[in-house]
Scaffold this motif. Structure first.
Motif, PDB file in Angstrom:
ATOM      1  N   ASN A 150      12.931  -0.185 -39.858  1.00 24.18           N
ATOM      2  CA  ASN A 150      12.383   0.209 -41.152  1.00 24.18           C
ATOM      3  C   ASN A 150      10.871   0.011 -41.112  1.00 24.18           C
ATOM      4  N   SER A 152       8.507   0.767 -43.272  1.00 24.25           N
ATOM      5  CA  SER A 152       7.919   0.242 -44.507  1.00 24.25           C
ATOM      6  C   SER A 152       8.074  -1.274 -44.586  1.00 24.25           C
ATOM      7  N   GLY A 285      17.608  -6.609 -39.591  1.00 24.17           N
ATOM      8  CA  GLY A 285      16.600  -6.506 -40.641  1.00 24.17           C
ATOM      9  C   GLY A 285      15.760  -7.753 -40.831  1.00 24.17           C
TER      10      GLY A 285
END
Length: 635
Positions: A150, A152, A285
């Motif tokens: 990810n 961002s 993550g």
């Protein structure tokens, strides 16, 4: 046991040794241990067959033990944590280390990681290393095709870290990227770095980006700590290393347009760029980012550089300092083990010769030596004794000054420190007022210094309050005290007596000056080894009767204190209790012969027969090893 635990144990010990920290100094201290945990493929293999699971599978293979075993072995009392955030585990562990240190939870913290691939079917790619940001990415990730980074989240994390630290990203000259070398991951990460670090960059002053994975491959949970090691070394050396296997940039990563650069050769560190950044991402993550800066150059560091330049121009000074520093490092900054070796050398050349000798072998040492102190007594004083210790050890200097003050209060007209530090030899060296008090002061100060190092005896013996005296003759190889008494009977001019029995073949004789001259002549004619001891008072003989009353009066009221340290008397030749060391004892000590051989033999015999831990180490306390030969003979 999981080999990952074995590797972590060894690497932790090596890290402490390289840092100059003895492992014993960390025992029972608030030292935190944080590990980037890794799934044990060794455990997977061992548990395939439920019927043959090893007895110690839990303690030998579970992830928590990767930290807990090290904390247990080194007896660390701080946090012991194994962190699992996949490939960001070790940098996440570093984050916890910083928090633990800032909060005071840990006084010292250790961070590390280990990852071993032992089961082939658990891996995807056969590439040994990755070509990060290259047109031919060859990296691997167990979750490739399952999870996608990810961008961002990466941007948000890096900006948050810089804002929290109060650092401008434009001050960073290098980013050690996560750089898995995959077609999807590399472009996303490069885009995030461009978004954060693009300000103020030019083609001549780009942001350097690389990944250590191009050198060693993807080490998964250990990748973060390896990146830290690389970045620290680059900051110290002020060099940018080349990105291994890099050929042409990935078309999806416009390095030139974004003012990014993957160097293909060694280049100097970017001017005025103080920081390096490290990214570490987990496929679940959990992302981590760290900022490193070079340790500030202090005035001390500059002094060291000046000293190095001086030593290079002064070979002799360099050689002397080298051996001294080596001795300090090995003796005071290294962990000790059961097998040890010691050598005495005055130069590096001599040291090399001795350790290369076939006779240089280690010996097995006890876990905790049981120490006996032997106090030399009076006589071995020499010019400048203790001078080096005065300037090096404050506790030694304080003890010397305290004793010197007491001696002044008793009417001494000299200062012990002044006499020790004077350039020319002191005229008081053979004066009993100075020689006896100075030797006793040196002994007390040495005892204080050794105690500060944790060196404490279980038993002591002394060679009287004054070891040898004026107009006394030392005989060696006389075979025994009886033979010495035979030659004494041949003296017709005055009186001489045996003052000290040092060992079975060494005695000290005391008497009138002219009697001693006659005795020395007789000894020479009979081929007996002897030497005259030039001091001004004949201790341990009838000559001391004249001062015994004054001596008793000056001592005042002596109240011996109880002690756990056993006292073996060279007056009686056996152990005595503390309560027996009253004024009468010390007067008898002054007048009577010294039975040193009896006192030391009693110490060794009784300690061995009545104790589970007999004395196995003897340390002579005094200005000079005057009793070395008698001790060796008796022990």
């Amino acid at each position: 046991m999981d080999p990952q635990q074995c590797i972590l144990l060894g690497c932790t010990y090596e890290a402490l040794e390289n840092a100059g920290i003895e492992k014993s100094s960390l025992s029972s201290q608030r030292v935190g241990f944080f590990i980037g945990g890794s799934t044990s493929e060794y455990n997977m293999r061992n548990t395939k067959d439920p019927e043959n699971i090893p007895m110690f599978q839990a303690t030998g293979s579970t992830m928590c033990m990767q930290a807990n075993r090290i904390s247990y072995y080194f007896n660390l009392k701080g946090p012991s944590v194994s962190v699992d955030t996949a490939c960001s585990s070790s940098l996440s562990a570093l984050h916890l280390v910083c928090q633990s240190l800032k909060s005071g939870e840990s006084h010292i913290a250790i961070v590390g990681a280990c990852h071993l691939n032992l089961i082939p079917e658990q891996s995807i790619s056969v590439a040994l290393s990755s070509a990060d940001y290259s047109v031919k990415p060859t990296g691997f990730l167990r979750a490739a095709g399952i999870m996608q980074p990810n961008g961002s989240a990466q941007v948000e994390l890096i900006r948050a870290v810089y804002e929290s630290a109060g650092i401008d990203p434009t001050d960073t000259g290098y980013v050690e990227a996560h750089g898995t070398g995959t077609k999807i991951g590399d472009p996303i990460e490069a885009s995030a770095l461009h978004a954060v670090f693009s300000g103020g960059r030019t083609s001549r002053r780009p942001l350097y980006i690389e990944s250590v994975k191009s050198n060693v491959g993807h080490t998964e949970s250990a990748s973060g700590v390896i990146s830290v090691i690389k970045a620290v070394m680059m900051l110290e050396k002020e060099l940018i290393l080349p990105n291994c296997n890099f050929e042409k940039p990935n078309p999806a990563i416009p390095l030139q347009e974004w003012e990014l650069k993957a160097s293909t050769k060694v280049v100097p560190w970017p001017r005025n760029k103080r920081y390096a950044s490290i990214s570490n991402f987990g496929f679940g993550g959990s992302n981590a980012h760290a900022i490193l800066s070079k340790a500030p150059v202090t005035s001390f560091a500059r002094l060291l550089k000046d000293l190095e330049a001086y030593l290079e121009r002064q070979p002799e000074a360099f050689n002397m300092d080298l051996t001294e520093n080596l001795a300090y490092t090995l003796g005071g900054r290294r962990s000790t083990f059961l097998w040890r070796a010691a050598v005495s050398a005055a130069s590096a050349t001599e040291l090399i010769g001795q350790i290369a000798s076939p006779t240089f072998k280690p010996e097995r040492a006890p876990e905790q030596p049981v120490i006996g102190f032997i106090f030399t007594g009076q006589g071995p004083q020499w010019h400048g004794m203790g001078k080096e210790l005065l300037t090096r050890y404050p506790i030694f200097e304080k003890a010397i000054r305290t004793a010197g003050q007491y001696i002044k209060e008793l009417g001494a007209e000299f200062s012990i420190i002044d006499e020790i530090t004077r350039e020319a030899e002191s005229p008081l060296l053979t004066n009993p007022c100075y020689s006896q008090s100075s030797c006793t002061t040196i002994q007390l100060s040495l005892t204080r210094l050794l105690k500060s190092w944790g060196v404490v005896p279980t038993a002591v013996v002394g060679h009287s309050s004054t070891e040898i005296a004026a107009e006394m003759l030392g005989f060696h190889d006389c075979t025994c005290k009886e033979n010495a008494e035979k030659i004494i009977k041949q003296v017709h001019n005055g009186t001489v007596v045996v003052a000290c029995t040092n060992s079975d073949s060494s005695v000290t004789i005391s008497g009138h000056s002219h009697s001693m001259d006659e005795l020395q002549s007789l000894a020479k004619n009979q081929g007996l080894l002897n030497r005259k001891l030039w001091v001004d008072v004949a201790y341990h003989s009838h000559h001391m009767d004249i001062v015994s009353a004054s001596y008793l009066s000056l001592m005042g009221d002596i109240r011996p204190q109880e002690s756990n340290i056993k006292f073996y008397s060279s007056l009686h030749g056996h152990q005595v209790q503390s309560c027996e060391l009253d004024r009468d004892y010390w007067v008898a000590n002054l007048l009577s012969p010294v039975n040193f051989v009896g006192g030391l033999r009693s110490l060794l015999a009784e300690a061995k027969s009545h104790s589970d831990n007999p004395v196995d180490t003897l340390i002579e306390i005094g200005p000079h090893a005057a009793l070395e030969a008698p001790i060796r003979e008796i022990a």
